[in-house]
Every structure is written in C-alpha cells, then in structure tokens.
Scaffold this active site. Structure first.
Site, PDB file in Angstrom:
ATOM      1  N   ASP A  13       0.851  -1.194   0.000  1.00 16.53           N
ATOM      2  CA  ASP A  13       0.000   0.000   0.000  1.00 16.53           C
ATOM      3  C   ASP A  13       0.888   1.246   0.000  1.00 16.53           C
ATOM      4  O   ASP A  13       0.891   1.998   0.953  1.00 16.53           O
ATOM      5  CB  ASP A  13      -0.939  -0.010   1.233  1.00 16.53           C
ATOM      6  N   HIS A 245       9.366  -0.221   9.181  1.00 15.80           N
ATOM      7  CA  HIS A 245       8.422  -1.350   9.228  1.00 15.80           C
ATOM      8  C   HIS A 245       8.573  -2.271   8.005  1.00 15.80           C
ATOM      9  O   HIS A 245       8.842  -3.463   8.137  1.00 15.80           O
ATOM     10  CB  HIS A 245       6.981  -0.828   9.246  1.00 15.80           C
TER      11      HIS A 245
HETATM   12  O1  LIG Z   1       0.771   6.048  13.549  1.00 18.24           O
HETATM   13  C1  LIG Z   1       0.460   5.359  12.581  1.00 18.24           C
HETATM   14  N1  LIG Z   1      -0.812   5.174  12.230  1.00 18.24           N
HETATM   15  C2  LIG Z   1      -1.158   4.422  11.159  1.00 18.24           C
HETATM   16  N2  LIG Z   1      -0.266   3.795  10.386  1.00 18.24           N
HETATM   17  C3  LIG Z   1       0.998   3.937  10.681  1.00 18.24           C
HETATM   18  C4  LIG Z   1       1.428   4.695  11.763  1.00 18.24           C
HETATM   19  N3  LIG Z   1       2.743   4.647  11.802  1.00 18.24           N
HETATM   20  C5  LIG Z   1       3.119   3.865  10.784  1.00 18.24           C
HETATM   21  N4  LIG Z   1       2.068   3.446  10.105  1.00 18.24           N
HETATM   22  C6  LIG Z   1       2.051   2.575   8.915  1.00 18.24           C
HETATM   23  O2  LIG Z   1       1.435   1.351   9.283  1.00 18.24           O
HETATM   24  C7  LIG Z   1       2.348   0.246   9.086  1.00 18.24           C
HETATM   25  C8  LIG Z   1       2.860  -0.247  10.421  1.00 18.24           C
HETATM   26  O3  LIG Z   1       1.849  -0.414  11.309  1.00 18.24           O
HETATM   27  C9  LIG Z   1       3.446   0.771   8.216  1.00 18.24           C
HETATM   28  O4  LIG Z   1       3.135   0.482   6.869  1.00 18.24           O
HETATM   29  C10 LIG Z   1       3.448   2.245   8.469  1.00 18.24           C
HETATM   30  O5  LIG Z   1       3.787   2.995   7.339  1.00 18.24           O
END
Ligand SMILES: O=c1[nH]cnc2c1ncn2[C@@H]1O[C@H](CO)[C@@H](O)[C@H]1O
Length: 321
Positions: A13, A245
């Site tokens: 994504d 991540h």
């Molecule tokens: O604070 C957040 N809220 C939502 N999505 C996030 C946040 N930080 C990182 N990711 C995204 O969610 C995935 C890891 O959980 C990663 O793809 C990151 O880009």
C-alpha cells in the site's frame, strides 16, 4: 552459482516505507520479484496501484506486473482507515509525481496470487505489507492456497506492546481484522513481524544524510519522499528517526536469521474497543477447556531482531541504488 532466487510477491500500500521495501527488494540479489499486488492502508487502493506502477517506473522495472487488490475489506466494509497523515496525501511524501504510464494487469490481486502459487507450488513467498484482505481473498478463492504458497511474511500486529492506531491495534491488522484472523488461522506457513519488532529498527537522521550523499537514483528519490515520514515520526513518537516497518519485513523474507521467532497460535479481535488486537498463544499452558485458540495451526511470530544488521543491510542496498 549461488542459491536459486526466491520468488516473491509484495502485497503493498505504498506508502513511503513500502517504497523503501520495494527498492530494497529490487536491489536484493537473493530475490526475484514476480509481482506487486496492491491494497488500501497508507492510501486507497487506486492510489496504491498508481504508486506501485510509478515506483517500478522509477526503478526501471516495468517488466514486473502489478495486480490491483481489493477496494473493500473482506466483510465488504467501505469505511477504511487511511494513514495519509503518515505518508502525505499522495502516499509518497506530497511530491505529486506525474501519473505512471503503465497499467495494472487485468487479473485481480487475489487471482494473481492464486495463479502464481499454483504455477510454482511451495516456491512463492508473499511479503504482505498492508492489511491482509487480498491474502484472505486468495484463501477464499482457492482452498489450497494455504498449502500452495511457500511462505507469507507479513507486517502486522503488536505482540505484547501497544498498537500504533490505538493502544490495542496495529494499523495493518486494524485495517481488516477479519481478513487477518482468516490468514492467521489458515494453516499457511506464516511469519508475522509486528511493531514490537519494527519499532526497534530506526533509520536515523544521520543515516538519511548518508543516503542523501549517495549518487544513486533510488537513494536520491527516497531522500525526497522521506521528509514527510520523518516529520510525522518526530511529532508522533518524538524520535529523531523513522521506523523501518516494511524494509524490516522484506529483509525477514530475505534472511530469516535476522530475527528470532516463537511458534504458537494467533487470533485477532474483530469487534469492540479492542478491534485489531492480536493475541499470541505460546502453548505453555495446556488449557482444560476448549478455547478459540484450540486446534488452530501454529504460526511464527518474531520476538527479537538484530536491528543494527537490518539498518546496515537497508543502507547497503540503497546506497548504491
Ligand atoms: O501512527 C500510525 N498510524 C497508522 N499507520 C501507521 C502509523 N505509523 C506507521 N504506520 C504505517 O502502518 C504500518 C505499520 O503499522 C506501516 O506500513 C506504516 O507505514
């Protein structure tokens, strides 16, 4: 002659850390990227497809097919939670790149996943970097998909730590908890990399500066889009760096010895205030009663990571890119 290359499909994504993971994959001699499939999460699916095509054009790899994934959750939910506040409204650091020239293939992501797993039984690794809807749809489409797919290495869950959507849930699992529960209990060979792992893997300001001195096209491109991701981490987590991540998950597929893992059963909370919570049963207690974890297949859940080695590998592969 080295080992044969590992065939991988990246379900993605994009997303800034997705872009990094895709570029690391394309620069990993151990891997043959046989396709990208797209899903909502950091952006809506239509934009994820556009960004996937764009990233392959930037990398000069338009030979790799992109199959568009689901626009809805597995339960046909339309209220999606999109993390554009992490990645910018275009998903790629608000750079407003020109639209890609290429198009997605006719097949849906789920059909493509089933077809490739059937073509190369036991050989395809799916690296799932977003909500697990497409993988769950593939399981629904072909009851043998769990057996045919080699391994599913997924970024998802917050195992015994707080989530990043709320204290209970990690973003990818929260995006489609019903799909996640289906995938975790499918019997496929699964390695889950949660944010208990990826929050240990930080690309620092110093690393980014080093990357910006690289003459590499992909390194230069990433430095541009990383600005928004760094700003978000600074505000949300008060860190002078960003969590890797997606690149960590990708490298777990390249070299599993970067991690250690435990084996047990994972179930996902699909409703209520803890929707998206992942609970791992380590099998240490033999329960007297039947539970929702009884008789479910084991999965692997990462418990430790060699974070410096992961950052070094990411840097090494991107510096000369
Ligand atoms: O604070 C957040 N809220 C939502 N999505 C996030 C946040 N930080 C990182 N990711 C995204 O969610 C995935 C890891 O959980 C990663 O793809 C990151 O880009």
């Amino acid at each position: 002659m080295g080992q044969p290359k590992k065939k991988i499909i990246i379900d993605t994504d994009p997303g800034i850390d997705d872009a990094m993971a895709i570029f690391v994959a394309l620069r990993s001699p151990e891997l043959e990227v046989i396709g990208l499939t797209t899903i909502f999460g950091n952006v809506y699916t239509t934009l994820a497809t556009r960004n996937a095509l764009h990233l392959l054009e930037v990398a000069g790899r338009t030979d790799i097919p992109v199959a568009e994934g689901s626009h809805l959750t597995i339960t046909k939910g339309t209220k999606l939670r999109i993390a554009d506040f992490v990645h910018g409204t275009d998903g790629l650091g608000n750079q407003n790149f020109a639209p890609p020239k290429g198009k997605a293939i006719e097949q849906s992501a789920a059909t493509f996943l089933v077809q490739q797993a059937s073509l190369y039984p036991g050989e395809v690794t799916v690296v799932a970097l977003g909500p697990l809807t497409n993988i769950a749809l593939a399981l629904e489409l072909d009851p043998d998909f769990a057996k045919k797919v080699g391994q599913i290495v997924l970024l998802g869950g917050a195992f015994a730590v707080n989530g990043n959507v709320n204290p209970a849930a990690e973003a990818n699992i929260f995006g489609d908890p019903d799909a996640a529960d289906l995938v975790f209990t499918s019997g496929a060979d699964i390695l889950a990399v949660g944010i208990n792992i990826t929050h240990q893997v930080v690309l620092t300001d110093t690393d980014r500066e080093k990357l910006s001195k690289s003459k590499g096209k992909l390194a230069q491109y990433l430095c541009k889009i990383l600005e928004v991701y760094f700003s978000y981490h600074h505000v949300a987590y008060n860190t002078a760096g960003v969590y890797l991540h997606d690149p960590t998950t990708l490298l777990a597929a390249v070299n599993p010895s970067l991690l250690t893992y435990a084996e047990g059963v994972v179930r996902v909370q699909t409703s209520g205030i803890m929707r998206g919570l992942t609970i791992f049963y380590n099998k240490k207690k033999r329960f007297g009663e039947v539970t929702e974890w009884s008789d479910k297949p084991n999965v692997k859940v990462a418990v430790t990571v060699d974070a410096p080695a992961v950052v070094e590998l990411v840097m090494e592969r991107l510096m000369n890119s």
